[in-house]
Write a protein that holds these residues in place. Structure first.
Motif, PDB file in Angstrom:
ATOM      1  N   SER A 260     100.355 -19.350  43.104  1.00 15.25           N
ATOM      2  CA  SER A 260     101.344 -20.414  43.366  1.00 15.25           C
ATOM      3  C   SER A 260     101.350 -21.355  42.165  1.00 15.25           C
ATOM      4  O   SER A 260     102.359 -21.966  41.837  1.00 15.25           O
ATOM      5  N   HIS A 261     100.208 -21.478  41.511  1.00 16.72           N
ATOM      6  CA  HIS A 261     100.053 -22.303  40.307  1.00 16.72           C
ATOM      7  C   HIS A 261      99.187 -21.526  39.312  1.00 16.72           C
ATOM      8  O   HIS A 261      98.242 -20.862  39.736  1.00 16.72           O
ATOM      9  N   VAL A 262      99.501 -21.662  38.032  1.00 17.19           N
ATOM     10  CA  VAL A 262      98.700 -20.971  37.013  1.00 17.19           C
ATOM     11  C   VAL A 262      98.279 -21.974  35.939  1.00 17.19           C
ATOM     12  O   VAL A 262      99.117 -22.677  35.355  1.00 17.19           O
ATOM     13  N   LEU A 263      96.971 -22.060  35.728  1.00 14.52           N
ATOM     14  CA  LEU A 263      96.425 -22.909  34.662  1.00 14.52           C
ATOM     15  C   LEU A 263      96.114 -22.033  33.457  1.00 14.52           C
ATOM     16  O   LEU A 263      95.410 -21.028  33.583  1.00 14.52           O
ATOM     17  N   LEU A 264      96.635 -22.425  32.306  1.00 13.27           N
ATOM     18  CA  LEU A 264      96.322 -21.711  31.068  1.00 13.27           C
ATOM     19  C   LEU A 264      95.229 -22.492  30.346  1.00 13.27           C
ATOM     20  O   LEU A 264      95.440 -23.641  29.945  1.00 13.27           O
ATOM     21  N   ALA A 265      94.067 -21.895  30.215  1.00 12.16           N
ATOM     22  CA  ALA A 265      92.929 -22.588  29.566  1.00 12.16           C
ATOM     23  C   ALA A 265      92.283 -21.597  28.604  1.00 12.16           C
ATOM     24  O   ALA A 265      91.209 -21.071  28.862  1.00 12.16           O
ATOM     25  N   VAL A 266      92.985 -21.325  27.509  1.00 13.55           N
ATOM     26  CA  VAL A 266      92.510 -20.273  26.599  1.00 13.55           C
ATOM     27  C   VAL A 266      92.153 -20.821  25.215  1.00 13.55           C
ATOM     28  O   VAL A 266      92.118 -20.067  24.251  1.00 13.55           O
ATOM     29  N   GLY A 267      91.905 -22.109  25.126  1.00 14.96           N
ATOM     30  CA  GLY A 267      91.451 -22.643  23.842  1.00 14.96           C
ATOM     31  C   GLY A 267      92.187 -23.917  23.471  1.00 14.96           C
ATOM     32  O   GLY A 267      93.072 -24.385  24.192  1.00 14.96           O
ATOM     33  N   ARG A 268      91.774 -24.482  22.344  1.00 12.97           N
ATOM     34  CA  ARG A 268      92.320 -25.758  21.878  1.00 12.97           C
ATOM     35  C   ARG A 268      92.873 -25.592  20.472  1.00 12.97           C
ATOM     36  O   ARG A 268      92.530 -24.655  19.749  1.00 12.97           O
ATOM     37  N   HIS A 269      93.707 -26.543  20.086  1.00  7.38           N
ATOM     38  CA  HIS A 269      94.407 -26.477  18.804  1.00  7.38           C
ATOM     39  C   HIS A 269      94.402 -27.893  18.201  1.00  7.38           C
ATOM     40  O   HIS A 269      94.690 -28.851  18.913  1.00  7.38           O
ATOM     41  N   PRO A 270      94.070 -28.048  16.913  1.00  7.92           N
ATOM     42  CA  PRO A 270      94.001 -29.408  16.348  1.00  7.92           C
ATOM     43  C   PRO A 270      95.386 -30.048  16.199  1.00  7.92           C
ATOM     44  O   PRO A 270      96.361 -29.344  15.912  1.00  7.92           O
ATOM     45  N   ASN A 271      95.429 -31.366  16.378  1.00  3.65           N
ATOM     46  CA  ASN A 271      96.709 -32.102  16.249  1.00  3.65           C
ATOM     47  C   ASN A 271      97.009 -32.412  14.781  1.00  3.65           C
ATOM     48  O   ASN A 271      97.169 -33.582  14.406  1.00  3.65           O
ATOM     49  N   THR A 272      97.048 -31.379  13.974  1.00  2.00           N
ATOM     50  CA  THR A 272      97.239 -31.626  12.543  1.00  2.00           C
ATOM     51  C   THR A 272      98.580 -31.105  12.028  1.00  2.00           C
ATOM     52  O   THR A 272      98.929 -31.346  10.882  1.00  2.00           O
ATOM     53  N   ASP A 273      99.331 -30.410  12.890  1.00  2.00           N
ATOM     54  CA  ASP A 273     100.548 -29.763  12.383  1.00  2.00           C
ATOM     55  C   ASP A 273     101.636 -30.750  11.965  1.00  2.00           C
ATOM     56  O   ASP A 273     102.453 -30.427  11.106  1.00  2.00           O
ATOM     57  N   ASP A 274     101.668 -31.939  12.604  1.00  2.51           N
ATOM     58  CA  ASP A 274     102.737 -32.894  12.258  1.00  2.51           C
ATOM     59  C   ASP A 274     102.163 -34.137  11.560  1.00  2.51           C
ATOM     60  O   ASP A 274     102.700 -35.227  11.642  1.00  2.51           O
ATOM     61  N   LEU A 275     101.048 -33.935  10.870  1.00  2.00           N
ATOM     62  CA  LEU A 275     100.345 -35.078  10.280  1.00  2.00           C
ATOM     63  C   LEU A 275     100.639 -35.247   8.787  1.00  2.00           C
ATOM     64  O   LEU A 275     100.133 -36.172   8.153  1.00  2.00           O
ATOM     65  N   GLY A 276     101.478 -34.377   8.242  1.00  2.00           N
ATOM     66  CA  GLY A 276     101.844 -34.483   6.824  1.00  2.00           C
ATOM     67  C   GLY A 276     100.677 -34.235   5.884  1.00  2.00           C
ATOM     68  O   GLY A 276     100.634 -34.791   4.775  1.00  2.00           O
ATOM     69  N   LEU A 277      99.726 -33.394   6.297  1.00  2.00           N
ATOM     70  CA  LEU A 277      98.533 -33.187   5.466  1.00  2.00           C
ATOM     71  C   LEU A 277      98.879 -32.648   4.084  1.00  2.00           C
ATOM     72  O   LEU A 277      98.211 -32.974   3.097  1.00  2.00           O
ATOM     73  N   ASP A 278      99.962 -31.863   4.011  1.00  2.00           N
ATOM     74  CA  ASP A 278     100.375 -31.300   2.707  1.00  2.00           C
ATOM     75  C   ASP A 278     100.716 -32.405   1.719  1.00  2.00           C
ATOM     76  O   ASP A 278     100.381 -32.325   0.532  1.00  2.00           O
ATOM     77  N   ALA A 279     101.389 -33.458   2.224  1.00  2.00           N
ATOM     78  CA  ALA A 279     101.809 -34.555   1.337  1.00  2.00           C
ATOM     79  C   ALA A 279     100.595 -35.248   0.716  1.00  2.00           C
ATOM     80  O   ALA A 279     100.678 -35.816  -0.381  1.00  2.00           O
ATOM     81  N   ALA A 280      99.472 -35.200   1.444  1.00  2.00           N
ATOM     82  CA  ALA A 280      98.250 -35.827   0.922  1.00  2.00           C
ATOM     83  C   ALA A 280      97.387 -34.814   0.177  1.00  2.00           C
ATOM     84  O   ALA A 280      96.392 -35.192  -0.451  1.00  2.00           O
ATOM     85  N   GLY A 281      97.723 -33.548   0.286  1.00  2.00           N
ATOM     86  CA  GLY A 281      96.910 -32.502  -0.358  1.00  2.00           C
ATOM     87  C   GLY A 281      95.627 -32.201   0.391  1.00  2.00           C
ATOM     88  O   GLY A 281      94.665 -31.684  -0.184  1.00  2.00           O
ATOM     89  N   ILE A 282      95.602 -32.517   1.703  1.00  2.00           N
ATOM     90  CA  ILE A 282      94.369 -32.302   2.494  1.00  2.00           C
ATOM     91  C   ILE A 282      94.321 -30.858   2.983  1.00  2.00           C
ATOM     92  O   ILE A 282      95.261 -30.383   3.631  1.00  2.00           O
TER      93      ILE A 282
END
Ligand SMILES: Cc1cc2nc3c(=O)[nH]c(=O)nc-3n(C[C@H](O)[C@H](O)[C@H](O)COP(=O)(O)OP(=O)(O)OC[C@H]3O[C@@H](n4cnc5c(N)ncnc54)[C@H](O)[C@@H]3O)c2cc1C
Length: 463
Positions: A260-282
């Motif tokens: 009736s309900h499905v929980l997806l708990a298959v791992g975590r992902h860092p919140n870095t994709d929209d952080l502009g790390l490329d602009a800083a060269g990180i």
């Protein structure tokens, strides 16, 4: 116009706020940027609400088993999910408001609300605001992963955040992912009265642990009626009249289960994709975790990454320890390193699993000749007296040096009792030191010296 600070902190999770306090107390002007909820994952959608729910679920278990302790209840009992959830919400809200008001009142700290994005190595934009500093600390955390699985976009799946917004008990909760987060929810909802199935791709639950730990955890869950489907090689989703069909394709059993309900708990992902790390060269790794050295510095001078987003830990205590390392090194002239710390964590099913250091498998892989000590909780007086005898204590020792390599305590109070082993390891203590330390009776901990006194070759060690 650019506002200039001595330091900018991105994220008000577990490392950011205490770091802001230390930096401001050292006389720096600090900007702390938070895009959503103060306190981050642990406070709002992680440790605190889940452990509050685990406590409610434990209360339900105790009530269900009350007669075993000689306590008769008249008239049965009911779970009021609205109140259960309200309790978790209150615990989170109190902590969140505490963090927010602490930061707001902090002399020298400017709290900026919004999502930060790097535009260069020393400058971030938050909406229209441009903030610059010679030191930037990235503490942006992570979120649940949503991998590209067949049918995933055709159904509404729950994650750790939306699970906490449920105020109904699912008829049948299917948990996809048999690891730490998934198993906590699985047992808790079973105790609240849902039918629960755990679907795990691997051959066993929590595959990072030794096989006997995985097996014992499975036994604990199955004894409460949680159905476990391991070896689910081709997990897929499809809408179904009864909710959501989850394709399992196990080697045995039905090819799919309907939740009736499905929980997806298959791992975590860092919140870095929209952080502009490329602009800083990180630099990041392939999964988006910020690369850091042993003192948490990134490849860009003046930028550090702390907490879950650096991939060097996935716990509140590792994020907080990151803060301590950075603050110690920058402000106290210390030379603290990530590699000085000993891995430790807990899995909060009930009874919990407390873990420290290497598993037996890891110790062998690292080339140690080992000895192992084991004792079933059935042989621990405290567990017997409590009527909660599932699990065991297991310690792994280097047979040549007597160094303690690791331990697992799966059982009542396992998350607390493990700390005496952790502290002894941190001080370089050996199995002999553990053996010779008197512990208090009647506790789980009192048997730890005994287990260290009964070390055997792994092949001969049994509980
Ligand atoms: C269900 C669940 C249960 C858990 N249970 C436990 C447990 O029992 N014990 C334990 O030790 N750990 C547990 N954890 C893990 C723990 O919550 C995390 O390891 C911890 O919160 C990490 O802290 P952090 O400071 O790195 O990141 P977070 O706490 O995630 O904080 C990051 C903050 O950064 C903010 N942010 C992100 N991007 C930006 C941006 N661009 N600009 C500004 N702000 C931004 C976010 O809004 C967030 O507030 C659990 C996690 C989950 C999901």
């Amino acid at each position: 116009m650019t506002e200039t600070f001595d330091a900018i902190i991105l994220g008000a999770g577990q490392a950011g706020p205490p770091l802001a306090e230390r930096l401001t107390k050292a006389g720096m002007r600090v900007a702390l940027v938070e895009r959503h909820l103060f306190g981050g994952t642990c406070v709002n959608t992680g440790c605190m609400p889940t452990k509050t729910l685990v406590a409610s679920a434990r209360a339900a278990m105790v009530v269900r088993r009350a007669a075993e302790w000689g306590v008769d209840l008249d008239g049965g009992f009911a779970i009021d999910m609205t109140r259960v959830r309200a309790r978790a919400d209150t615990v989170s809200a109190n902590a969140r408001h505490g963090v927010e008001s602490w930061l707001q009142r902090m002399d020298g700290c400017t709290v900026v609300r919004g999502a930060a994005c790097f535009v260069s190595a020393d400058t971030v934009m938050v909406g229209e605001q441009r903030l610059s500093a010679p030191r930037i600390f990235v503490n942006v955390g992570g979120r649940s992963t949503r991998p590209d699985m067949p049918g995933i976009d055709e159904v509404a799946l729950l994650n750790n955040t939306t699970m906490l917004q449920l105020d109904v008990i699912p008829k049948h909760l299917v948990v996809v992912g048999g690891s730490y987060i998934g198993l906590e929810f699985a047992q808790m909802y079973r105790r609240f009265g849902a039918e629960v199935t755990v679907v795990e791709k691997g051959e066993r639950l929590v595959s990072r642990e030794d096989p006997e730990v995985s097996d014992a955890i499975r036994e604990i869950l199955e004894a409460e009626g949680v159905v476990v489907r391991t070896g689910a090689e081709c997990i897929r989703f499809a809408p179904h009249d009864g909710g959501i069909e989850v394709g399992v394709d196990c080697q045995s059993g039905d090819p799919s289960v309907i939740g009736s309900h499905v929980l997806l708990a298959v791992g975590r992902h860092p919140n870095t994709d929209d952080l502009g790390l490329d602009a800083a060269g990180i630099a990041t790794d392939a999964r988006g975790y910020v690369n850091v050295d042993d003192q948490l510095a990134t490849n860009v001078p003046g930028v550090w990454a702390l907490g879950d987003c650096n991939g060097r830990g996935a716990f509140t205590h590792t994020a907080y320890n990151d803060f301590e390392i950075v603050a110690g090194n920058l402000l106290d002239g210390e030379s603290r390193r990530l590699t000085d710390r000993i891995d430790c964590y807990a899995l909060y099913i009930d009874p919990p699993l407390g873990r420290v250091g290497l598993t037996e498998t890891q110790a062998r892989k690292a080339g140690h000749r080992i000895k192992v000590g084991k004792r079933a909780m059935k042989r621990v007086g405290r567990a017997v007296e409590r009527g909660e005898t599932q699990g065991f204590i297991k310690v792994v020792v280097d047979a040549d040096t007597d160094a303690i390599l690791g331990a697992a305590i799966l059982g009542v109070e396992g998350d607390e009792a493990i700390h005496s082993i952790l502290d002894t390891m941190a001080r370089g203590g050996t199995a002999v030191d553990m053996r010779r330390t008197m512990h208090i009776h009647p506790t789980v901990s009192e048997l730890i010296p005994t287990v260290f006194g009964e070390l055997k070759d792994p092949e001969d060690a049994s509980t």
